[in-house]
Design a protein around this motif. Structure first.
Motif, PDB file in Angstrom:
ATOM      1  N   SER A   1       1.019  -1.507   0.409  1.00 18.79           N
ATOM      2  CA  SER A   1      -0.364   0.252  -0.019  1.00 18.79           C
ATOM      3  C   SER A   1       0.948   1.246   0.147  1.00 18.79           C
ATOM      4  CB  SER A   1      -0.628  -0.107   1.204  1.00 18.79           C
ATOM      5  OG  SER A   1      -2.396  -1.077   1.114  1.00 18.79           O
ATOM      6  N   THR A   2       2.012   1.238   1.041  1.00 20.11           N
ATOM      7  CA  THR A   2       3.067   2.457   0.743  1.00 20.11           C
ATOM      8  C   THR A   2       3.371   2.362  -0.550  1.00 20.11           C
ATOM      9  OG1 THR A   2       3.168   1.540   2.927  1.00 20.11           O
ATOM     10  CG2 THR A   2       4.936   3.799   1.941  1.00 20.11           C
ATOM     11  N   ALA A   3       4.119   1.294  -1.069  1.00 24.46           N
ATOM     12  CA  ALA A   3       4.452   1.547  -2.349  1.00 24.46           C
ATOM     13  C   ALA A   3       3.598   2.401  -3.669  1.00 24.46           C
ATOM     14  CB  ALA A   3       5.014   0.499  -2.826  1.00 24.46           C
ATOM     15  N   TRP A   4       3.137   2.150  -3.362  1.00 23.40           N
ATOM     16  CA  TRP A   4       0.657   1.840  -4.240  1.00 23.40           C
ATOM     17  C   TRP A   4       1.459   3.920  -3.786  1.00 23.40           C
ATOM     18  CZ3 TRP A   4      -3.551   4.672  -4.542  1.00 23.40           C
ATOM     19  CH2 TRP A   4      -3.724   4.375  -5.826  1.00 23.40           C
ATOM     20  N   LEU A   5       1.241   4.543  -3.131  1.00 26.94           N
ATOM     21  CA  LEU A   5       0.286   5.273  -2.552  1.00 26.94           C
ATOM     22  C   LEU A   5       1.242   6.028  -3.404  1.00 26.94           C
ATOM     23  CD1 LEU A   5      -0.740   5.414   1.139  1.00 26.94           C
ATOM     24  CD2 LEU A   5      -2.029   6.477  -1.041  1.00 26.94           C
ATOM     25  N   GLU A   6       2.931   6.000  -2.601  1.00 29.38           N
ATOM     26  CA  GLU A   6       4.390   6.328  -3.796  1.00 29.38           C
ATOM     27  C   GLU A   6       4.366   6.977  -4.631  1.00 29.38           C
ATOM     28  OE1 GLU A   6       9.187   6.658  -2.877  1.00 29.38           O
ATOM     29  OE2 GLU A   6       7.868   5.750  -1.347  1.00 29.38           O
ATOM     30  N   GLN A   7       4.165   5.241  -5.729  1.00 28.29           N
ATOM     31  CA  GLN A   7       4.155   5.867  -6.514  1.00 28.29           C
ATOM     32  C   GLN A   7       2.813   6.783  -7.423  1.00 28.29           C
ATOM     33  OE1 GLN A   7       2.633   1.969  -8.196  1.00 28.29           O
ATOM     34  NE2 GLN A   7       2.937   3.193 -10.517  1.00 28.29           N
ATOM     35  N   HIS A   8       1.543   7.066  -6.890  1.00 28.23           N
ATOM     36  CA  HIS A   8       0.264   7.988  -7.527  1.00 28.23           C
ATOM     37  C   HIS A   8       0.819   9.044  -6.941  1.00 28.23           C
ATOM     38  CE1 HIS A   8      -0.542   3.729  -8.375  1.00 28.23           C
ATOM     39  NE2 HIS A   8      -1.122   4.700  -9.742  1.00 28.23           N
ATOM     40  N   PHE A   9       1.297   9.183  -5.574  1.00 24.28           N
ATOM     41  CA  PHE A   9       1.262  10.355  -5.111  1.00 24.28           C
ATOM     42  C   PHE A   9       2.496  11.202  -5.233  1.00 24.28           C
ATOM     43  CE2 PHE A   9      -1.418   9.881  -0.623  1.00 24.28           C
ATOM     44  CZ  PHE A   9      -2.206   9.934  -1.441  1.00 24.28           C
ATOM     45  N   HIS A  10       3.248  10.516  -5.324  1.00 23.12           N
ATOM     46  CA  HIS A  10       5.189  11.259  -5.698  1.00 23.12           C
ATOM     47  C   HIS A  10       5.702  10.691  -7.249  1.00 23.12           C
ATOM     48  CE1 HIS A  10       4.685  13.348  -1.841  1.00 23.12           C
ATOM     49  NE2 HIS A  10       4.695  12.005  -1.049  1.00 23.12           N
ATOM     50  N   PRO A  11       4.651  10.993  -8.100  1.00 23.17           N
ATOM     51  CA  PRO A  11       5.542  10.024  -9.367  1.00 23.17           C
ATOM     52  C   PRO A  11       6.906   9.788  -9.413  1.00 23.17           C
ATOM     53  CG  PRO A  11       3.678  11.760  -9.784  1.00 23.17           C
ATOM     54  CD  PRO A  11       4.077  11.370  -8.153  1.00 23.17           C
ATOM     55  N   GLN A  12       7.563  11.692 -10.151  1.00 24.85           N
ATOM     56  CA  GLN A  12       8.873  11.948  -9.387  1.00 24.85           C
ATOM     57  C   GLN A  12       9.796  11.846  -8.489  1.00 24.85           C
ATOM     58  OE1 GLN A  12       6.517  14.627 -10.072  1.00 24.85           O
ATOM     59  NE2 GLN A  12       6.376  14.053 -12.354  1.00 24.85           N
TER      60      GLN A  12
ATOM     61  N   ALA B   1       2.862  13.420   2.875  1.00 25.96           N
ATOM     62  CA  ALA B   1       3.323  14.769   2.681  1.00 25.96           C
ATOM     63  C   ALA B   1       2.647  15.632   1.478  1.00 25.96           C
ATOM     64  CB  ALA B   1       4.823  15.260   2.790  1.00 25.96           C
ATOM     65  N   GLY B   2       2.341  17.354   1.527  1.00 28.42           N
ATOM     66  CA  GLY B   2       1.993  17.294   0.523  1.00 28.42           C
ATOM     67  C   GLY B   2       0.382  16.590   0.027  1.00 28.42           C
ATOM     68  N   THR B   3      -0.529  15.199   0.505  1.00 26.24           N
ATOM     69  CA  THR B   3      -1.639  15.412   0.546  1.00 26.24           C
ATOM     70  C   THR B   3      -2.554  15.660   1.465  1.00 26.24           C
ATOM     71  OG1 THR B   3      -1.031  13.447   1.740  1.00 26.24           O
ATOM     72  CG2 THR B   3      -0.521  13.465  -0.651  1.00 26.24           C
ATOM     73  N   VAL B   4      -3.534  15.040   1.553  1.00 27.55           N
ATOM     74  CA  VAL B   4      -5.192  15.457   2.237  1.00 27.55           C
ATOM     75  C   VAL B   4      -5.237  14.760   2.727  1.00 27.55           C
ATOM     76  CG1 VAL B   4      -6.753  16.275   0.301  1.00 27.55           C
ATOM     77  CG2 VAL B   4      -6.084  13.430   0.978  1.00 27.55           C
ATOM     78  N   PHE B   5      -3.941  13.851   3.124  1.00 29.28           N
ATOM     79  CA  PHE B   5      -3.839  12.649   4.008  1.00 29.28           C
ATOM     80  C   PHE B   5      -2.204  13.425   5.237  1.00 29.28           C
ATOM     81  CE2 PHE B   5      -5.561  10.175   0.834  1.00 29.28           C
ATOM     82  CZ  PHE B   5      -6.415   9.536   1.740  1.00 29.28           C
ATOM     83  N   ALA B   6      -1.884  14.155   5.176  1.00 26.45           N
ATOM     84  CA  ALA B   6      -1.087  14.872   6.098  1.00 26.45           C
ATOM     85  C   ALA B   6      -1.453  14.926   7.264  1.00 26.45           C
ATOM     86  CB  ALA B   6      -0.776  16.066   4.924  1.00 26.45           C
ATOM     87  N   LYS B   7      -0.786  14.397   8.350  1.00 23.94           N
ATOM     88  CA  LYS B   7      -1.181  14.692   9.549  1.00 23.94           C
ATOM     89  C   LYS B   7      -2.183  13.935   9.624  1.00 23.94           C
ATOM     90  CE  LYS B   7       1.629  18.529  10.076  1.00 23.94           C
ATOM     91  NZ  LYS B   7       1.752  20.807  10.260  1.00 23.94           N
ATOM     92  N   SER B   8      -3.292  12.858   9.183  1.00 25.88           N
ATOM     93  CA  SER B   8      -4.179  12.302   9.325  1.00 25.88           C
ATOM     94  C   SER B   8      -4.233  11.019  10.149  1.00 25.88           C
ATOM     95  CB  SER B   8      -5.234  11.890   8.371  1.00 25.88           C
ATOM     96  OG  SER B   8      -4.410  11.330   7.854  1.00 25.88           O
TER      97      SER B   8
ATOM     98  N   SER C   1      -3.499   4.725   8.365  1.00 22.48           N
ATOM     99  CA  SER C   1      -2.309   3.663   7.862  1.00 22.48           C
ATOM    100  C   SER C   1      -2.635   3.809   5.832  1.00 22.48           C
ATOM    101  CB  SER C   1      -2.833   2.366   7.880  1.00 22.48           C
ATOM    102  OG  SER C   1      -3.886   1.730   7.459  1.00 22.48           O
ATOM    103  N   PRO C   2      -1.841   3.110   5.391  1.00 20.41           N
ATOM    104  CA  PRO C   2      -1.611   2.943   4.139  1.00 20.41           C
ATOM    105  C   PRO C   2      -2.807   2.321   3.868  1.00 20.41           C
ATOM    106  CG  PRO C   2       0.946   3.020   4.975  1.00 20.41           C
ATOM    107  CD  PRO C   2      -0.378   3.247   6.545  1.00 20.41           C
ATOM    108  N   THR C   3      -2.637   0.856   3.967  1.00 17.31           N
ATOM    109  CA  THR C   3      -3.680   0.734   3.489  1.00 17.31           C
ATOM    110  C   THR C   3      -5.043   1.213   3.378  1.00 17.31           C
ATOM    111  OG1 THR C   3      -2.788  -1.791   4.988  1.00 17.31           O
ATOM    112  CG2 THR C   3      -4.999  -2.155   4.060  1.00 17.31           C
TER     113      THR C   3
END
Length: 167
Positions: free
Chosen positions: A14-25, A65-72, A75-77
């Protein structure tokens, strides 16, 4: 039946998926722009999310970082499942039951996601010169007033018309 699918998903995937889609660079420090290679793992939260500390500016950041989930505290799942449910159009109530959070929390996150989507929508008109009917009339508005109806039913009106009239 509410199925606890969040317990079956892998936190790492789940973390890898979030990183791929939230931070593509690639994940980087939101303050100075340093890459993850210029940071070190700082801590892992109870929910399995790794926080990174930048070696250049000493700020702490995560995949949120920089998403609506920041400081929420999500869990990644649960974040992946919420995004999936919102994209599928599931109700806030059913998502809340599946994720084990309140309906208000799901509704708040849904509204934040929709506001972000609205903010990044393209401002240029579509290049199409031909449109389909459903594109043209979607949300076109409501009728000004309802059609007027007779007080008598249609069957009663027919019977009235078939009766002979006496002078």
């Amino acid at each position: 039946m509410i199925f606890p699918i969040s317990e079956l998903l892998s936190v790492a995937e789940s973390t890898a998926w979030l990183e791929q889609h939230f931070h593509p660079q690639g994940l980087c420090c939101p303050h100075c722009g340093a890459t993850r290679e210029q940071a070190r793992p700082f801590r892992t939260t109870k929910r399995g999310l790794t926080d990174w500390r930048c070696r250049l500016c000493q700020s702490v950041f995560s995949v949120y970082a920089g998403t609506v989930f920041a400081k929420s505290g999500w869990s990644p799942t649960k974040a992946v499942l919420l995004l999936r449910g919102v994209c599928k159009g599931e109700t806030s109530q059913s998502l809340a039951q599946e994720l084990g959070v309140s309906r208000t929390t799901v509704l708040l996150m849904r509204r934040r996601l929709q506001a972000n989507g609205y903010a990044i929508r393209p401002q240029t008109p579509l290049p199409d010169t031909v449109t389909e009917t459903d594109e043209m009339f979607q949300n076109a508005g409501e009728k000004k007033r309802a059609a007027s109806r007779s007080r008598r039913s249609t069957a009663a009106a027919r019977q009235q018309a078939q009766r002979p009239r006496h002078l």
